[in-house]
Design an enzyme around this catalytic site. Structure first.
Site, PDB file in Angstrom:
ATOM      1  N   GLY A 257       0.870  -1.172   0.000  1.00 34.11           N
ATOM      2  CA  GLY A 257       0.000   0.000   0.000  1.00 34.11           C
ATOM      3  C   GLY A 257       0.907   1.223   0.000  1.00 34.11           C
ATOM      4  O   GLY A 257       2.093   1.088   0.222  1.00 34.11           O
ATOM      5  N   CYS A 258       0.398   2.401  -0.259  1.00 33.20           N
ATOM      6  CA  CYS A 258       1.319   3.520  -0.437  1.00 33.20           C
ATOM      7  C   CYS A 258       0.658   4.881  -0.317  1.00 33.20           C
ATOM      8  O   CYS A 258      -0.554   5.009  -0.286  1.00 33.20           O
ATOM      9  CB  CYS A 258       1.948   3.490  -1.822  1.00 33.20           C
ATOM     10  SG  CYS A 258       2.645   1.919  -2.258  1.00 33.20           S
TER      11      CYS A 258
END
Lengths: 366, 508
Positions: A16-17
């Site tokens: 995720g980011c």
């Protein structure tokens, strides 16, 4: 190309980011401090296993040369890479990328940059039939696949990527990002769930002057990578983002699709929407989906694509990842969170959430 | 019983009649087309002959007092790992008749079923699963050749206009079709049912090699017309009646030989449609006698495209055999728009048992090998792949698509939906369920409207399940599953098998 033996036996990173991008439409230069601060605001969107920046307009004196940024595990790997590069390119400049020691950054590789022009077709050892850009891509792929311990992480003109394992603000400090001024910045903070952290695996991911930062997991990776292999792109980097980069190169550069149409390949309209379109448009979108189905990016994503003329944001077609866009004068911001934009530009002319699958394409005016 | 011939002693089934429940109503006598039940005038009661029972369960289903149970015959041969009962019985039969042993339906032998060794993925945390009850979940599929790229030009208003013209496609609302079952092998009631069901579902059914009755031309948009080596019922109007033309080179249940329709099944309507004499066997030649090599296939493909003025895609169906990948590559290069791969578990109305049970390879391996070969050669886009043979449930379909199929043909499952019990005696023309028979009395046991609804229900049920599985994997469109082998993991397969299937072992 023929798929290599056991090409299906890949390990893929899942993450995720947080992402951030900014463009100045008049090519006014924005200091590196801005993306770095914005990313620090979204510190919690990463876990310290990857951060990075891409900047456009940072090498004005060498603007006509390909700027290769390399990371090498050893001096030997750098030498091997240099030998390969010498065979294919004329080296105009070769220097370490300036860094500073940062407590939080450990086991940094050797980072080096070359400014290059490709040799004429007859002087190349191989790849003689390829046009200039295809040739550069082929050499980058060759080095990344064949030269052990060396990795080209940026290869465009008048642009460069700076990335590694660490929080983005630490990476910014390490690479002295505040010393660069650019008219487009993209930045990334990473939350991988299964990789020990590899410098090459950090974002932005780049090829020629494309740079991509990406928040999401591409559930269609398995077919995207096979489709790319049919079209002579080998995925070697164990990240989803790599397929986005190669697909962009294939669709926009090689097939000549506009960015808008390319967005519609990645995040196509639903069939019930297509069924309601006027006949000509319906025919076009039907053909687009039928032809490029294997290039559709399925799964949650928000991506920012930088290139020398453009910053381009796109969400998946059901908007499973956040993306917010804001304007201030000649600047346009795109980010996972509005807070990151407000941190660096508190007063904004306009803020909006682009609709699922609707690309936001901002081009430079000069 | 001393004088009973040996093959009548070792019959497969035993009819178990509960004397207290049986009311001697003779329903079983009327229902059994094999005369296993009969009225014994001397005893004044219904009796039965176990040796005639084929295990179709028709009597059991219709017995008003539930007095009947059909069981496996529990009389056993001496255990022998080599000489298993099936071989012993076959020898008894052949010693009596001197003939080739005919069978019906797909092979019951223990051929590995790779679908059972492949498991599907689902999303957790890092990507959300998608709920098809609340979000769009798209199954629409186009079969036909695709260009390798599209070209656009700018219109007056600056909007792009598509320059590339796509070759003809079949549009399917769900990636399933009813596979080739000829009129004759199954009766007209079921052909109407398939045609109407396919039309309502927005999919296609295949005529099989027996031609198309003119009264069914109205369902042409959802019909694939087949051209096999016997050329039964093939003429200009027929070729132009459907949405695609399929050349049948081989059939998974009987690779290397042609179709069989026993004369018993050829009544007036079948004779007229097939253009063969009443009551004569319709045996297709093993090869097409105008195709002795790949260049000949190319000529037939283009002859059919010419005959249909390039309005229709041409499909080529091959049996899954050892060199399926190389053959399919040749077929695509010869101009086929669709390649059908029919594996060795596929059904048939009539086939020699030796061939059905021993020739060919499982569809999963052939499908995976073909898909990979076409990609390696950069020609995968030039044809769609349809997988056929023994797809038992929606999960099999999902796995086939993940291995690389664009769509799946089902036939055995469709027959089961209308009541088939896999007794495997289709070649006798006596099907007690009214399916594989043209006997008017038996055929009327299939009501076209009921059959149509059952077929619609089956396809809808599978489509819903496919949507659920797709959503679980975090995908909302079928094209992202197609060839996406990362969604599959193997359990208990060898390295060679996993390399051919292009999948990782579970846990990796």
């Amino acid at each position: 190309m023929k798929a290599p033996l056991r090409y299906h036996e890949f390990d893929k990173d899942i993450s995720g980011c947080g992402i951030f991008g900014v463009i100045h439409k008049k090519r006014g230069l924005i200091p590196g401090h801005m993306p770095s601060c914005a990313m620090a605001t979204m510190h919690d969107r990463g876990n310290g296993l990857g951060g990075g920046f891409a900047a456009y307009g940072i090498y004005p004196e060498q603007a006509d040369k390909y700027a290769f940024h390399l990371m090498c595990e050893t001096e030997g790997a750098l030498e091997s890479a240099r030998e390969v590069i010498t065979k294919f390119f004329t080296i105009h400049d070769s220097q370490p990328i300036p860094t500073r020691k940062v407590l939080a950054i450990k086991n940094a590789p050797i980072v080096w940059r070359f400014f290059l022009t490709p040799k004429r077709k007859g002087e190349r050892p191989t790849f003689r039939d390829l046009g200039e850009e295809d040739f550069v891509v082929a050499v980058v792929m060759h080095i990344n696949a064949k030269v052990h311990g060396a990795f080209v992480f940026s290869s465009g003109k008048n642009m460069g990527a700076f990335k590694g394992v660490g929080f983005p603000e630490d990476i910014a400090e390490f690479f002295r990002v505040e010393d660069y001024r650019a008219y487009i910045w993209t930045a990334h903070n990473r939350f991988p769930t299964n990789t020990p952290g590899w410098w090459g695996g950090a974002h932005p991911f780049t090829l020629l002057d494309w740079s991509i930062v990406h928040n999401g997991e591409i559930s269609s990776y398995g077919i995207n990578m096979r489709y790319l292999c049919e079209n002579d792109y080998l995925c070697t980097l164990m990240t989803d983002t790599e397929v986005v980069a190669y697909l962009l190169d294939l669709l926009v550069r090689r097939h000549g699709l506009s960015r808008k149409l390319c967005s519609k390949v990645f995040a196509p309209p639903f069939w019930d929407e297509i069924d309601r379109m006027p006949p000509e448009e319906k025919r076009m979108y039907t053909a687009l989906r039928a032809t490029y189905g294997s290039a559709m990016l399925n799964g949650p994503f928000a991506i920012l694509v930088g290139s020398s003329k453009c910053l381009w944001g796109l969400n998946d077609r059901v908007k499973l990842r956040p993306l917010v866009v804001a304007e201030k004068g000649d600047m346009v911001f795109m980010s996972s969170e509005e807070s990151a934009i407000r941190e660096v530009q508190p007063d904004l002319d306009r803020v909006w959430m682009p609709k699922a699958g609707e690309p936001v394409i901002v081009e430079t005016e000069v | 019983m001393l004088l009973t011939p040996i093959n009548r002693n070792y019959h497969d089934f035993k009819i178990d009649r509960d004397k207290d429940l049986c009311i001697n109503c003779k329903v079983c006598v009327r229902q059994c087309s094999y005369q296993a039940h009969y009225w014994d005038e001397n005893r004044k009661k219904v009796m039965h002959d176990n040796s005639k029972c084929v295990g179709c369960h028709r009597c059991e289903a219709l017995c008003p007092t539930a007095a009947l149970n059909i069981r496996q015959n529990d009389s056993e041969f001496r255990t022998n790992a080599l000489w298993r009962p099936v071989f012993i019985k076959n020898i008894y039969k052949q010693a009596d008749t001197g003939g080739v042993l005919l069978t019906g339906m797909g092979s019951p032998v223990d051929i590995p079923i790779y679908y059972d060794k492949l498991l599907l993925d689902a999303s957790q945390v890092t990507n959300p699963s998608i709920d098809p009850l609340r979000e769009p979940m798209e199954l629409r599929t186009f079969l036909g050749a695709k260009p390798d790229r599209l070209e656009f030009e700018k219109g007056k208003d600056g909007k792009p206009i598509l320059k590339t013209k796509l070759t003809p496609q079949i549009q399917l609302e769900t990636p399933l079709m009813f596979s080739a079952m000829s009129f004759g092998s199954i009766n007209f009631n079921l052909h109407i049912a398939m045609a109407r069901a396919a039309t309502k579902l927005g999919i296609c059914y295949n005529t099989g090699e027996g031609g198309l009755h003119p009264s069914l031309y109205m369902y042409g948009k959802n019909t694939i017309v087949q051209v096999a080596s016997g050329r039964f019922g093939v003429h200009r109007d027929y070729l132009n009646a459907g949405a695609a033309i399929e050349i049948k080179i081989g059939q998974g249940a009987k690779p290397g030989i042609g179709g069989h329709l026993p004369g018993e099944k050829i009544n007036a309507k079948v004779s007229e449609t097939r253009m063969v004499p009443l009551g004569s066997d319709a045996i297709s030649p093993a090869p097409h006698h105008d195709i002795y090599s790949i260049e000949d296939l190319l000529q037939l493909i283009y002859a059919l495209k010419e005959a249909s003025e390039y309005r229709l895609p041409v499909s080529v169906k091959i049996a899954a055999v050892h060199n399926a990948a190389a053959i399919a590559s040749g077929v695509v290069r010869a101009g086929a728009d669709i390649v059908v791969i029919d594996g060795m578990r596929g059904g048939t109305g009539a086939a020699p048992g030796m061939i059905r049970d021993n020739v060919g390879i499982p569809v999963e391996l052939a499908l995976a090998a073909v898909d990979q070969r076409l990609r390696d050669e950069g020609i995968r886009h030039r044809a769609s792949i349809v997988a056929a043979s023994g797809h038992r449930c929606s999960a099999d379909v999902v796995k086939a698509i993940a291995l690389g199929a664009d769509a799946v043909y089902i036939a055995t499952a469709a027959l089961l939906a209308v009541g088939c019990t896999l007794c495997a005696r289709c070649y006798t023309g006596k099907c007690p369920w009214g399916i594989a028979t043209n006997d008017a009395e038996l055929a009327k046991r299939q009501n076209p409207e009921v059959a149509e609804q059952k077929l619609i229900n089956l396809i809808q049920a599978w489509s819903h399940e496919i949507q659920e599985m797709l959503g679980g994997m975090g995908l909302n469109s079928i094209e992202s599953l197609r060839g996406n082998r990362d969604k599959l993991r193997a359990v208990g397969l060898s390295q060679a098998e996993m390399d051919i299937l292009g999948v990782k072992h579970a846990g990796k």
